[in-house]
Write a protein that holds these residues in place. Structure first.
Motif, PDB file in Angstrom:
ATOM      1  N   THR A  99       0.896  -1.505  -0.227  1.00 34.55           N
ATOM      2  CA  THR A  99       0.175  -0.125  -0.229  1.00 34.55           C
ATOM      3  C   THR A  99       1.076   0.787  -0.278  1.00 34.55           C
ATOM      4  O   THR A  99       0.504   2.443  -0.747  1.00 34.55           O
ATOM      5  CB  THR A  99      -1.115  -0.113   1.129  1.00 34.55           C
ATOM      6  OG1 THR A  99      -1.862  -0.873   1.294  1.00 34.55           O
ATOM      7  CG2 THR A  99      -1.755   1.615   1.400  1.00 34.55           C
ATOM      8  N   ALA A 100       2.237   1.151   0.989  1.00 37.05           N
ATOM      9  CA  ALA A 100       2.461   2.416   0.670  1.00 37.05           C
ATOM     10  C   ALA A 100       3.480   2.505  -0.588  1.00 37.05           C
ATOM     11  O   ALA A 100       3.475   3.939  -1.186  1.00 37.05           O
ATOM     12  CB  ALA A 100       3.731   1.907   1.691  1.00 37.05           C
ATOM     13  N   ALA A 101       3.981   1.351  -1.100  1.00 36.09           N
ATOM     14  CA  ALA A 101       4.344   1.727  -2.392  1.00 36.09           C
ATOM     15  C   ALA A 101       3.871   1.966  -3.723  1.00 36.09           C
ATOM     16  O   ALA A 101       4.422   3.329  -3.933  1.00 36.09           O
ATOM     17  CB  ALA A 101       4.619   0.262  -2.543  1.00 36.09           C
ATOM     18  N   THR A 102       2.428   1.991  -3.173  1.00 38.97           N
ATOM     19  CA  THR A 102       1.082   2.238  -4.759  1.00 38.97           C
ATOM     20  C   THR A 102       1.138   4.004  -3.846  1.00 38.97           C
ATOM     21  O   THR A 102       0.395   4.300  -5.363  1.00 38.97           O
ATOM     22  CB  THR A 102      -0.163   1.210  -4.437  1.00 38.97           C
ATOM     23  OG1 THR A 102      -0.726   1.045  -3.273  1.00 38.97           O
ATOM     24  CG2 THR A 102       0.286  -0.437  -5.036  1.00 38.97           C
ATOM     25  N   ILE A 103       1.251   4.268  -2.875  1.00 39.75           N
ATOM     26  CA  ILE A 103       0.938   5.247  -2.469  1.00 39.75           C
ATOM     27  C   ILE A 103       1.898   6.071  -3.472  1.00 39.75           C
ATOM     28  O   ILE A 103       1.359   7.559  -3.773  1.00 39.75           O
ATOM     29  CB  ILE A 103       0.982   5.916  -1.252  1.00 39.75           C
ATOM     30  CG1 ILE A 103      -0.546   5.497  -0.542  1.00 39.75           C
ATOM     31  CG2 ILE A 103       0.950   7.098  -1.146  1.00 39.75           C
ATOM     32  CD1 ILE A 103      -0.361   5.172   0.763  1.00 39.75           C
ATOM     33  N   LEU A 114       7.828   0.375 -11.614  1.00 35.65           N
ATOM     34  CA  LEU A 114       8.774   0.625 -11.291  1.00 35.65           C
ATOM     35  C   LEU A 114       8.308   0.958  -9.687  1.00 35.65           C
ATOM     36  O   LEU A 114       9.440   0.693  -8.451  1.00 35.65           O
ATOM     37  CB  LEU A 114       8.843   2.530 -11.083  1.00 35.65           C
ATOM     38  CG  LEU A 114       9.582   2.595 -12.574  1.00 35.65           C
ATOM     39  CD1 LEU A 114       9.464   3.758 -12.936  1.00 35.65           C
ATOM     40  CD2 LEU A 114      11.376   1.983 -12.656  1.00 35.65           C
ATOM     41  N   THR A 115       7.238   0.090  -9.485  1.00 34.79           N
ATOM     42  CA  THR A 115       6.142   0.363  -8.476  1.00 34.79           C
ATOM     43  C   THR A 115       6.457  -1.092  -7.692  1.00 34.79           C
ATOM     44  O   THR A 115       7.021  -0.868  -6.205  1.00 34.79           O
ATOM     45  CB  THR A 115       4.783   0.447  -8.233  1.00 34.79           C
ATOM     46  OG1 THR A 115       4.228   1.803  -8.932  1.00 34.79           O
ATOM     47  CG2 THR A 115       4.175  -0.496  -7.071  1.00 34.79           C
ATOM     48  N   GLU A 116       6.464  -2.236  -8.402  1.00 26.88           N
ATOM     49  CA  GLU A 116       7.468  -3.460  -8.190  1.00 26.88           C
ATOM     50  C   GLU A 116       8.728  -3.382  -7.603  1.00 26.88           C
ATOM     51  O   GLU A 116       8.874  -4.187  -6.218  1.00 26.88           O
ATOM     52  CB  GLU A 116       7.310  -4.380  -8.731  1.00 26.88           C
ATOM     53  CG  GLU A 116       5.845  -4.919  -9.512  1.00 26.88           C
ATOM     54  CD  GLU A 116       4.632  -5.188  -8.545  1.00 26.88           C
ATOM     55  OE1 GLU A 116       5.793  -6.315  -7.209  1.00 26.88           O
ATOM     56  OE2 GLU A 116       3.641  -5.726  -8.885  1.00 26.88           O
ATOM     57  N   ARG A 117       9.397  -2.577  -8.525  1.00 30.34           N
ATOM     58  CA  ARG A 117      11.186  -2.551  -7.341  1.00 30.34           C
ATOM     59  C   ARG A 117      10.992  -1.509  -6.403  1.00 30.34           C
ATOM     60  O   ARG A 117      12.023  -2.520  -5.343  1.00 30.34           O
ATOM     61  CB  ARG A 117      11.861  -1.833  -8.290  1.00 30.34           C
ATOM     62  CG  ARG A 117      13.309  -1.109  -8.913  1.00 30.34           C
ATOM     63  CD  ARG A 117      14.189  -2.069  -7.905  1.00 30.34           C
ATOM     64  NE  ARG A 117      14.365  -3.416  -8.832  1.00 30.34           N
ATOM     65  CZ  ARG A 117      14.448  -4.730  -8.177  1.00 30.34           C
ATOM     66  NH1 ARG A 117      14.979  -4.793  -7.418  1.00 30.34           N
ATOM     67  NH2 ARG A 117      14.756  -5.801  -9.018  1.00 30.34           N
ATOM     68  N   LEU A 118      10.558  -1.238  -6.512  1.00 33.78           N
ATOM     69  CA  LEU A 118      10.477   0.667  -4.844  1.00 33.78           C
ATOM     70  C   LEU A 118       9.757  -0.473  -3.852  1.00 33.78           C
ATOM     71  O   LEU A 118      10.551  -0.550  -2.670  1.00 33.78           O
ATOM     72  CB  LEU A 118       9.520   1.122  -5.081  1.00 33.78           C
ATOM     73  CG  LEU A 118       8.849   1.627  -4.018  1.00 33.78           C
ATOM     74  CD1 LEU A 118      10.912   2.675  -3.452  1.00 33.78           C
ATOM     75  CD2 LEU A 118       7.748   3.827  -4.266  1.00 33.78           C
TER      76      LEU A 118
END
Length: 301
Positions: A99-103, A114-118
């Motif tokens: 959830t934090a990454a998708t924010i 990039l979201t998956e990498r983060l």
């Protein structure tokens, strides 16, 4: 009719009471009114649910909601250190890491890769805060930096709030709609799974205007047992009107009242009664029909 324990009496009329029951009518109540009416009704509802022992989370853009009886008051201001870093909050168990990454994905336009990498770097302990994500050499850092500002840095910096049972997020001094929308999304992610809680928003249409604010709406309007959400607004916008759930029309311009009736599928004629000061029209659907009930809502306003 038998009502649930979290039903709320809207109108007192001789021989008949009209209730809003989240269990029967739907767990998101949309409230439309002009001037001070939405905020006054939100407080009216909030006081009731506090009295029956429910938790209360209020997002207030007016700055007028009373602060007493709240465990946590978050005063959001442009450039003030707020401690609302989603990555830090995830590390403290206040939201999950994805959830934090998708924010950040929503706020800065990261693509899925990039979201998956983060997220992977968060799990590996390589990135523990937004500041570290911005300062890293990863590709997602370049994308975030394209729209990252000192206002963002301040919002994420500082000690995180405690997030007690009753939370007031005061957005009345946040003149940047981007800051307000981001704070709305982050706190919504923190409280998204709470039960025995009522979440109230004023002004819902204003906060939903940005991409981040709009992303918060599904988090707090997800149907959950022992929870209800009240979205109060002065603006009859599709993003709020078209959400599932009942509608409460307060005093408003006649043309706006007409738009709300129309959007709710209320047929022309006597069912579209004009709502005056201190009155309200409660519109709700059943599997068979649309019902509209009228009455005096708040004698003290």
């Amino acid at each position: 009719m038998k009502y649930s324990s979290i039903a709320f009496r809207l109108f007192e009329r001789e021989g008949e009471d009209v209730f809003y029951d989240p269990v029967y009518h739907g767990r998101t109540l949309k409230v439309f009114g002009m001037d001070e009416w939405p905020g006054a009704v939100l407080k009216y509802f909030g006081d009731h649910y506090l009295e029956i022992g429910y938790g209360l989370v209020i997002f207030d853009t007016t700055g007028n909601y009373p602060r007493d009886r709240f465990d946590t008051v978050i005063n959001v201001k442009d450039g003030k250190k707020m401690g609302l870093d989603p990555l830090v909050l995830a590390s403290k168990g206040l939201m999950d890491g994805y959830t934090a990454a998708t924010i950040l994905q929503t706020a800065y336009g990261l693509d899925r890769t990039l979201t998956e990498r983060l997220y992977a770097d968060m799990l590996a302990g390589k990135v523990k805060s937004v500041s570290e994500a911005v300062g890293s050499k990863a590709k997602y850092s370049e994308v975030i930096q394209e729209s990252y500002t000192p206002l963002d840095e301040a919002l994420y910096s500082g000690k995180p709030p405690e997030f007690g049972k009753n939370i007031l997020v005061n957005l009345g001094e946040a003149y940047s709609i981007t800051v307000a929308g981001m704070a709305f999304l982050i706190v919504s992610a923190v409280v998204r799974k709470r039960r025995n809680t009522v979440i109230g928003v004023n002004d819902a249409a204003v906060l939903a205007y940005t991409g981040t604010g709009g992303a918060a709406i599904p988090l707090i309007t997800r149907p959950m047992r022992r929870r209800a959400t009240i979205l109060a607004t002065q603006y009859a916008v599709d993003s709020i009107i078209n959400l599932s759930g009942p509608t409460l029309i307060l005093y408003h311009d006649p043309d706006t009242q007409s738009v709300i009736y129309e959007a709710n599928g209320v047929p022309p004629g006597p069912m579209r009664k004009h709502v005056h000061k201190k009155e309200a029209a409660f519109i709700y659907r059943t599997p068979e029909t649309i019902d509209v009930q009228w009455g005096v809502l708040m004698e003290e306003v």
